[in-house]
Write an enzyme that holds these catalytic residues in place. Structure first.
Site, short mmCIF file in Angstrom:
data_model
loop_
_atom_site.label_atom_id
_atom_site.label_comp_id
_atom_site.label_asym_id
_atom_site.label_seq_id
_atom_site.Cartn_x
_atom_site.Cartn_y
_atom_site.Cartn_z
N SER A 270 0.83 -1.20 0.00
CA SER A 270 0.00 0.00 0.00
C SER A 270 0.87 1.26 0.00
CB SER A 270 -0.97 -0.06 1.19
OG SER A 270 -1.96 0.93 1.08
N LYS A 274 4.61 2.30 -2.00
CA LYS A 274 5.12 3.52 -2.64
C LYS A 274 6.50 3.86 -2.08
CE LYS A 274 0.39 5.36 -2.13
NZ LYS A 274 -0.36 4.73 -3.17
N TRP A 361 -9.38 0.17 -6.44
CA TRP A 361 -8.93 1.51 -6.05
C TRP A 361 -7.46 1.71 -6.42
CZ3 TRP A 361 -11.06 5.91 -4.87
CH2 TRP A 361 -10.43 6.86 -4.06
N HIS A 413 -7.48 -5.66 -0.60
CA HIS A 413 -6.25 -4.89 -0.37
C HIS A 413 -5.57 -5.44 0.88
CE1 HIS A 413 -3.84 -1.17 -0.71
NE2 HIS A 413 -3.91 -1.09 0.61
#
Length: 435
Positions: A270, A274, A361, A413
């Site tokens: 998540s 990044k 998403w 997720h």
């Protein structure tokens, strides 16, 4: 009446200049993905085509790295601060003899008020002496404290602020004994050890609390100029800080004789995916980079306008990116880079990108396409990569024996044993035989 009229004009103006996209539902329809043109990875800013590794490494790669630094994540300070590592715990018989556990505190300030704790598990091989060959290690940040990755009662419980996750054991933004092992599903420690890998993890809140008002609460102030209270628009946000922390953990791993520091895989899920990607782009010591469900501002192609978009992420999490990134709210096509170029910055090191079928998403297709479109840079090095722009079916991993691997797990997720199994398979191919 005049006041009402003025308010009506005011809100109409707001609706016409930027918040309209926030009121709209996120796009989950492939037919509504706009036509887009990706920035050319192998064309310099002055229009010259890159045809060699030398030109990539000396000209184009520095350009792309600078654009991500200035326009997306913010510049990482070049200033060095003194860091001192102290082993606070060493157990050669942890987890019933399966592991050597180390806990290491890295102090960032002389008064010891600023620090991060590294939890390390290394595999013990039955019948072999402890002084075995150095082992490869997976390094990643965690969301709620080192004590959440395993129920091991000897892991130190974080004393720092924790987001109000729904996990048990978080009381008034602080962790309690009940939090032990609550996120073990995301960290299959025993399986990682059984495969011959070590695991190192740091609570991301040691570096900066994940909240919008946190710039004076983490490590940022150590780099502020006199009277500075928050980063300038081109300076790093929280993701940049978390990525910096991964590199500082790597500093320690390079000193640990039981770790093969040439074989460290940086991993993140998540928002921490990044951070793992940005750490891997900046720090070439990481031998392998893994992004799990990193989405917008991570692996996903932002120009697709699918799922989360720039304005939404900047509005919901204004502290994550640089101030400059907000210039691209609802203006994705004006961004001078896209995230296939972030993947390309890893070349020639291997990269694995993973998605989840119910995590639209994060735009699974966009995540796949970033890995695919990075192929031209890997080709300069003679490395084979994903060969088609069509993503694979759910739970059909591809590229396991190439330099860009991918899978889409069935489900939500999250990061689970299924994901880790394929990450380890990928690592086995790239440095399993070098142990």
């Amino acid at each position: 009446m005049k006041k009402i009229l003025l308010l009506s004009i005011f809100f109409a103006a707001i609706g016409a200049h930027g918040t309209k996209s926030l009121a709209q539902e996120a796009n989950y329809d492939e037919s509504k993905v706009p036509a887009y043109t990706l920035p050319e990875v192998l064309v310099t800013q002055d229009g010259r085509r890159v045809n060699s590794v030398t030109d990539w490494e000396t000209k184009r790669r520095p350009e792309i790295l600078a654009l991500f630094s200035e326009q997306v994540y913010g510049k990482t300070p070049t200033q060095k601060i003194p860091i001192r590592f102290e082993v606070t715990d060493l157990d050669r018989n942890a987890l019933g003899g399966k592991a050597t556990r180390k806990q290491v505190r890295g102090y960032f300030s002389v008064d010891k008020a600023k620090y991060m704790d590294i939890l390390i598990y290394l595999p013990n091989r039955v019948g072999e002496p402890i002084s075995r060959e150095p082992v490869p290690v997976f390094l990643g940040l965690n969301f709620a404290g080192n004590q959440t990755v395993h129920a091991d009662p000897d892991i130190a419980i974080t004393q720092n602020w924790v987001p109000a996750w729904k996990d048990p054991g978080i009381v008034k933004n602080h962790s309690t004994e009940e939090s032990r092992g609550t996120r073990a599903r995301r960290w299959p420690v025993e399986q990682i050890l059984a495969r011959g890998y070590g695991l190192a993890t740091v609570y991301y809140g040691d570096l900066q609390p994940d909240r919008a008002d946190s710039f004076n609460a983490g490590i940022h102030p150590l780099f502020f100029q006199k009277d500075q209270a928050r980063p300038a628009d081109d300076e790093w946000g929280a993701i940049g800080m978390w990525a910096w922390g991964l590199s500082r953990a790597m500093d320690y791993l390079e000193t640990d004789q039981e770790v093969n520091s040439k074989l460290v895989a940086v991993i993140g899920h998540s928002r921490l995916g990044k951070a793992a990607l940005w750490a891997g782009a900046q720090d070439e010591r990481f031998a392998l980079i893994i992004s799990n469900d990193s989405g917008e501002g991570g692996a996903a192609i932002t120009r697709r306008g699918y799922g989360e978009q720039i304005e939404r992420i900047n509005t919901n999490f204004p502290h994550w990116f640089s101030g400059n990134y907000k210039k691209y709210n609802s203006r994705e096509n004006d961004l001078p880079v896209d995230y296939h170029e972030l993947i390309a910055l890893m070349a020639p090191r291997p990269v694995y990108v993973a998605s989840a079928s119910d995590d639209q998403w994060a735009d699974p297709k966009g995540e796949y396409l970033s890995a695919y479109h990075a192929r031209t840079v890997y080709a300069l090095y003679g490395k084979n990569t994903l060969s088609t722009d069509t993503p694979p079916a759910v739970e059909v991993p591809v590229g396991q024996k190439t330099w860009t691997g991918y899978h889409m797990r069935n489900g939500k997720h999250d990061i689970l044993l299924y994901d880790w199994t394929h990450f380890m398979n990928f690592a086995d191919f790239h440095f399993g035989k070098k142990q």
